[in-house]
Design an enzyme around this catalytic site. Structure first.
Site, PDB file in Angstrom:
ATOM      1  N   TYR A 150       3.314  30.353  -9.524  1.00 16.42           N
ATOM      2  CA  TYR A 150       4.017  29.083  -9.774  1.00 16.42           C
ATOM      3  C   TYR A 150       3.041  27.908  -9.664  1.00 16.42           C
ATOM      4  CZ  TYR A 150       7.707  25.514  -9.153  1.00 16.42           C
ATOM      5  OH  TYR A 150       8.532  24.421  -9.276  1.00 16.42           O
ATOM      6  N   ASN A 179      10.726  18.368  -3.448  1.00 15.22           N
ATOM      7  CA  ASN A 179      11.996  19.071  -3.178  1.00 15.22           C
ATOM      8  C   ASN A 179      13.240  18.233  -3.495  1.00 15.22           C
ATOM      9  OD1 ASN A 179       9.770  20.075  -1.422  1.00 15.22           O
ATOM     10  ND2 ASN A 179      11.267  21.666  -0.981  1.00 15.22           N
ATOM     11  N   VAL A 192      16.064  25.892   0.479  1.00 13.15           N
ATOM     12  CA  VAL A 192      16.542  25.670   1.837  1.00 13.15           C
ATOM     13  C   VAL A 192      17.871  24.903   1.898  1.00 13.15           C
ATOM     14  CG1 VAL A 192      15.143  23.584   2.282  1.00 13.15           C
ATOM     15  CG2 VAL A 192      15.791  25.084   4.170  1.00 13.15           C
ATOM     16  N   VAL A 193      18.044  23.865   1.081  1.00 14.81           N
ATOM     17  CA  VAL A 193      19.257  23.052   1.232  1.00 14.81           C
ATOM     18  C   VAL A 193      20.492  23.864   0.843  1.00 14.81           C
ATOM     19  CG1 VAL A 193      20.476  20.995   0.456  1.00 14.81           C
ATOM     20  CG2 VAL A 193      18.005  20.877   0.870  1.00 14.81           C
ATOM     21  N   PHE A 196      21.165  26.738   3.469  1.00  9.35           N
ATOM     22  CA  PHE A 196      21.761  26.300   4.739  1.00  9.35           C
ATOM     23  C   PHE A 196      23.216  25.868   4.541  1.00  9.35           C
ATOM     24  CE2 PHE A 196      17.600  24.983   7.182  1.00  9.35           C
ATOM     25  CZ  PHE A 196      17.181  26.311   7.129  1.00  9.35           C
ATOM     26  N   ARG A 216       9.674  18.943   5.009  1.00  8.98           N
ATOM     27  CA  ARG A 216       9.869  18.698   3.576  1.00  8.98           C
ATOM     28  C   ARG A 216      10.547  17.333   3.450  1.00  8.98           C
ATOM     29  NH1 ARG A 216       7.243  22.687   3.653  1.00  8.98           N
ATOM     30  NH2 ARG A 216       7.404  24.553   2.354  1.00  8.98           N
TER      31      ARG A 216
HETATM   32  P1  NAD Z   1      16.372  26.100 -11.940  1.00  5.97           P
HETATM   33  O1  NAD Z   1      15.840  27.461 -11.639  1.00  5.97           O
HETATM   34  O2  NAD Z   1      17.765  25.781 -11.555  1.00  5.97           O
HETATM   35  O3  NAD Z   1      16.191  25.761 -13.484  1.00  5.97           O
HETATM   36  C1  NAD Z   1      15.212  26.329 -14.310  1.00  5.97           C
HETATM   37  C2  NAD Z   1      15.832  26.645 -15.653  1.00  5.97           C
HETATM   38  O4  NAD Z   1      14.828  27.186 -16.535  1.00  5.97           O
HETATM   39  C3  NAD Z   1      16.939  27.704 -15.563  1.00  5.97           C
HETATM   40  O5  NAD Z   1      18.073  27.288 -16.294  1.00  5.97           O
HETATM   41  C4  NAD Z   1      16.306  28.945 -16.184  1.00  5.97           C
HETATM   42  O6  NAD Z   1      17.254  29.831 -16.745  1.00  5.97           O
HETATM   43  C5  NAD Z   1      15.385  28.308 -17.208  1.00  5.97           C
HETATM   44  N1  NAD Z   1      14.296  29.200 -17.636  1.00  5.97           N
HETATM   45  C6  NAD Z   1      13.476  29.939 -16.842  1.00  5.97           C
HETATM   46  N2  NAD Z   1      12.620  30.628 -17.606  1.00  5.97           N
HETATM   47  C7  NAD Z   1      12.878  30.306 -18.906  1.00  5.97           C
HETATM   48  C8  NAD Z   1      12.330  30.693 -20.152  1.00  5.97           C
HETATM   49  N3  NAD Z   1      11.308  31.555 -20.226  1.00  5.97           N
HETATM   50  N4  NAD Z   1      12.848  30.174 -21.287  1.00  5.97           N
HETATM   51  C9  NAD Z   1      13.891  29.295 -21.232  1.00  5.97           C
HETATM   52  N5  NAD Z   1      14.450  28.894 -20.079  1.00  5.97           N
HETATM   53  C10 NAD Z   1      13.950  29.397 -18.932  1.00  5.97           C
HETATM   54  O7  NAD Z   1      15.360  25.064 -11.245  1.00  5.97           O
HETATM   55  P2  NAD Z   1      15.370  23.467 -11.167  1.00  5.97           P
HETATM   56  O8  NAD Z   1      15.310  23.095  -9.750  1.00  5.97           O
HETATM   57  O9  NAD Z   1      16.408  22.901 -12.032  1.00  5.97           O
HETATM   58  O10 NAD Z   1      13.922  23.153 -11.776  1.00  5.97           O
HETATM   59  C11 NAD Z   1      13.740  22.604 -13.065  1.00  5.97           C
HETATM   60  C12 NAD Z   1      12.261  22.294 -13.269  1.00  5.97           C
HETATM   61  O11 NAD Z   1      11.829  21.341 -12.301  1.00  5.97           O
HETATM   62  C13 NAD Z   1      11.353  23.508 -13.114  1.00  5.97           C
HETATM   63  O12 NAD Z   1      10.308  23.425 -14.068  1.00  5.97           O
HETATM   64  C14 NAD Z   1      10.780  23.351 -11.728  1.00  5.97           C
HETATM   65  O13 NAD Z   1       9.524  23.946 -11.601  1.00  5.97           O
HETATM   66  C15 NAD Z   1      10.713  21.833 -11.605  1.00  5.97           C
HETATM   67  N6  NAD Z   1      10.760  21.422 -10.181  1.00  5.97           N
HETATM   68  C16 NAD Z   1      11.934  21.396  -9.489  1.00  5.97           C
HETATM   69  C17 NAD Z   1      11.936  21.014  -8.148  1.00  5.97           C
HETATM   70  C18 NAD Z   1      13.187  20.936  -7.334  1.00  5.97           C
HETATM   71  O14 NAD Z   1      13.096  20.640  -6.144  1.00  5.97           O
HETATM   72  N7  NAD Z   1      14.371  21.132  -7.865  1.00  5.97           N
HETATM   73  C19 NAD Z   1      10.727  20.677  -7.528  1.00  5.97           C
HETATM   74  C20 NAD Z   1       9.550  20.740  -8.255  1.00  5.97           C
HETATM   75  C21 NAD Z   1       9.580  21.103  -9.590  1.00  5.97           C
HETATM   76  N1  UDP Z   2      13.346  27.846   4.366  1.00  9.33           N
HETATM   77  C1  UDP Z   2      14.012  28.268   5.521  1.00  9.33           C
HETATM   78  N2  UDP Z   2      15.153  28.998   5.376  1.00  9.33           N
HETATM   79  C2  UDP Z   2      15.686  29.294   4.153  1.00  9.33           C
HETATM   80  C3  UDP Z   2      15.009  28.859   2.997  1.00  9.33           C
HETATM   81  C4  UDP Z   2      13.831  28.144   3.145  1.00  9.33           C
HETATM   82  O1  UDP Z   2      13.582  27.998   6.637  1.00  9.33           O
HETATM   83  O2  UDP Z   2      16.737  29.959   4.119  1.00  9.33           O
HETATM   84  C5  UDP Z   2      12.122  27.038   4.539  1.00  9.33           C
HETATM   85  C6  UDP Z   2      10.915  27.539   3.751  1.00  9.33           C
HETATM   86  O3  UDP Z   2      10.201  28.503   4.488  1.00  9.33           O
HETATM   87  C7  UDP Z   2      10.142  26.262   3.554  1.00  9.33           C
HETATM   88  C8  UDP Z   2      11.205  25.189   3.439  1.00  9.33           C
HETATM   89  O4  UDP Z   2      12.385  25.751   4.040  1.00  9.33           O
HETATM   90  O5  UDP Z   2       9.344  25.988   4.674  1.00  9.33           O
HETATM   91  C9  UDP Z   2      11.524  24.778   2.009  1.00  9.33           C
HETATM   92  O6  UDP Z   2      11.745  25.948   1.268  1.00  9.33           O
HETATM   93  P1  UDP Z   2      12.242  25.934  -0.229  1.00  9.33           P
HETATM   94  O7  UDP Z   2      12.254  27.354  -0.695  1.00  9.33           O
HETATM   95  O8  UDP Z   2      13.490  25.154  -0.349  1.00  9.33           O
HETATM   96  O9  UDP Z   2      11.136  25.089  -1.020  1.00  9.33           O
HETATM   97  P2  UDP Z   2       9.536  25.047  -1.002  1.00  9.33           P
HETATM   98  O10 UDP Z   2       8.996  25.969   0.031  1.00  9.33           O
HETATM   99  O11 UDP Z   2       9.139  25.448  -2.371  1.00  9.33           O
HETATM  100  O12 UDP Z   2       9.236  23.636  -0.688  1.00  9.33           O
END
Ligand code: NAD
Ligand code: UDP
Ligand code: UDP
Length: 320
Positions: A150, A179, A192-193, A196, A216
């Site tokens: 990733y 996040n 995590v959110v 929980f 976070r």
């Molecule tokens: P999510 O997993 O809910 O959404 C991702 C979407 O992409 C899903 O609908 C999935 O089906 C689709 N997808 C995956 N592989 C695909 C493919 N090969 N072709 C077409 N569609 C595909 O996650 P999200 O939280 O909505 O994240 C959306 C974007 O934002 C992602 O690129 C993620 O890396 C980025 N992002 C999100 C967060 C966050 O905290 N939510 C943080 C950093 C980056």
């Molecule tokens: N985490 C946790 N319990 C859970 C899921 C996540 O303690 O059930 C922790 C995880 O180890 C990390 C933080 O929460 O330290 C955020 O995790 P998340 O998977 O949401 O996002 P990311 O690690 O990609 O920031």
């Protein structure tokens, strides 16, 4: 009355996921013509079901690692599983969607001269030793660990954006998302959110990984989407990369305690092994977004959690 000169054809890849659904909703509200492309890897038809009646909305099942030929004015490239358990389930697919997906969407943007916003991530900073993280920090990323598919995939996608920009004058916007949480997260998303909240609502143990002292910074989805729209609408010289997130920083244990209190749950905290390469701390420096977008998050953690708890409470009631 719709103003056709301001209506844009907008492609949202990953549009049936958590953030994609909020983005499609927002773009439709603004009167745009929205094409949602998703292979439903982690997203769901249920998320976007309420949009299907809108004549300006279209859904296409497609995997962005394969070429896509459509005519659009703007592209938001969100397709990629975002939760560690999902992106680590098939790590090769994660790198493919990040890299091949970006190449295809950049190739598409190049052909139709569309503007493209790439959903990047705070993971490009890895386990950061600079705190908070400004965009100028190059990060501390393990290239061969379980999170690398990733982290490095997203870093390569950023590289591709800047090479298409320099080589082909593509109009790019790179958003580094920290996040973000809210309604439409999958009930088994694993982040995590949502974990929980669902555990607290079901009265199950709250699974804290490690001792819960890692931090976070949590941004509510509406704030993030506002940042996306503003970034997309900046002048062409603003490419980013730009941090988008809420600088309010909490330990994971604090988050668990707040959620338990807000849900009024009797769940117990249980401590489990910390996954490898789990970042110790994360907090965005958002001065660049403030300066260029006049943007800062408006929704506090408790306000955002309340909306998310309501969403999951209803979801669990309907899906017993
Ligand atoms: P999510 O997993 O809910 O959404 C991702 C979407 O992409 C899903 O609908 C999935 O089906 C689709 N997808 C995956 N592989 C695909 C493919 N090969 N072709 C077409 N569609 C595909 O996650 P999200 O939280 O909505 O994240 C959306 C974007 O934002 C992602 O690129 C993620 O890396 C980025 N992002 C999100 C967060 C966050 O905290 N939510 C943080 C950093 C980056
Ligand atoms: N985490 C946790 N319990 C859970 C899921 C996540 O303690 O059930 C922790 C995880 O180890 C990390 C933080 O929460 O330290 C955020 O995790 P998340 O998977 O949401 O996002 P990311 O690690 O990609 O920031
Ligand atoms: N591509 C696409 N849709 C388009 C144009 C291109 O999916 O409308 C894909 C195409 O498959 C190609 C990739 O984007 O592999 C990169 O395109 P580019 O024009 O940059 O490279 P080239 O076609 O020269 O390899």
């Amino acid at each position: 009355m719709r103003h056709y000169d301001t209506v844009k054809r907008i492609l949202v890849t990953g549009g049936a996921g958590f953030l994609g659904t909020h983005l499609c909703e927002r773009l439709l509200k603004e009167g745009h013509d929205v094409l949602c492309v998703d292979n439903f890897y982690t997203g769901s038809k249920r998320n976007i079901a309420h949009l299907l009646d809108n004549p300006m909305f279209e859904i296409m099942r497609h995997d962005v690692t394969f070429p896509l030929y459509v005519e659009v004015d703007e592209i938001y490239n969100l397709a990629c599983p975002a939760a560690p358990i999902h992106y680590q389930f098939d790590p090769v697919a994660t790198t493919k969607v990040s890299v091949h997906g970006a190449i295809n969407m950049l190739g598409l943007a190049k052909r139709v001269k569309a503007k493209i916003l790439q959903a990047s991530t705070s993971e490009v900073y890895g386990d950061p030793d600079i705190h908070p993280q400004p965009e100028s920090y190059w990060g501390n990323v393990n290239p061969i660990g379980p999170r690398s598919c990733y982290d490095e995939g997203k870093r390569c996608a950023e590289t591709l954006c800047y090479d298409y920009h320099r080589q082909h004058n593509l109009r790019i916007k790179v958003a580094r998302i920290f996040n973000t949480y809210g309604p439409y997260m999958h009930v088994n998303d694993g982040r995590v959110v949502s974990n929980f909240i669902v555990q607290a609502l079901r009265g199950e143990d709250i699974t804290i990984y490690g001792d819960g002292s890692q931090t976070r910074s949590f941004c509510y989805c509406d704030d993030l989407i506002e940042g996306f729209i503003r970034l997309m609408n900046t002048s062409d010289d603003v490419t980013g990369p730009m941090n988008l997130g809420n600088p309010g920083e909490f330990t994971i244990k604090e988050l668990a305690e707040i959620i338990l209190e807000m849900v009024g749950s009797k769940s117990k905290l249980v401590f489990m092994p910390l996954p490898s390469d789990d970042p110790r701390q994360r907090k965005p420096d958002i001065s660049f977004a403030k300066e260029k977008l006049d943007w800062a998050p408006q929704i506090s953690l408790r306000e955002g959690l309340m909306k998310t708890i309501d969403y999951f409470r209803n979801y669990l009631k309907e899906n017993l």
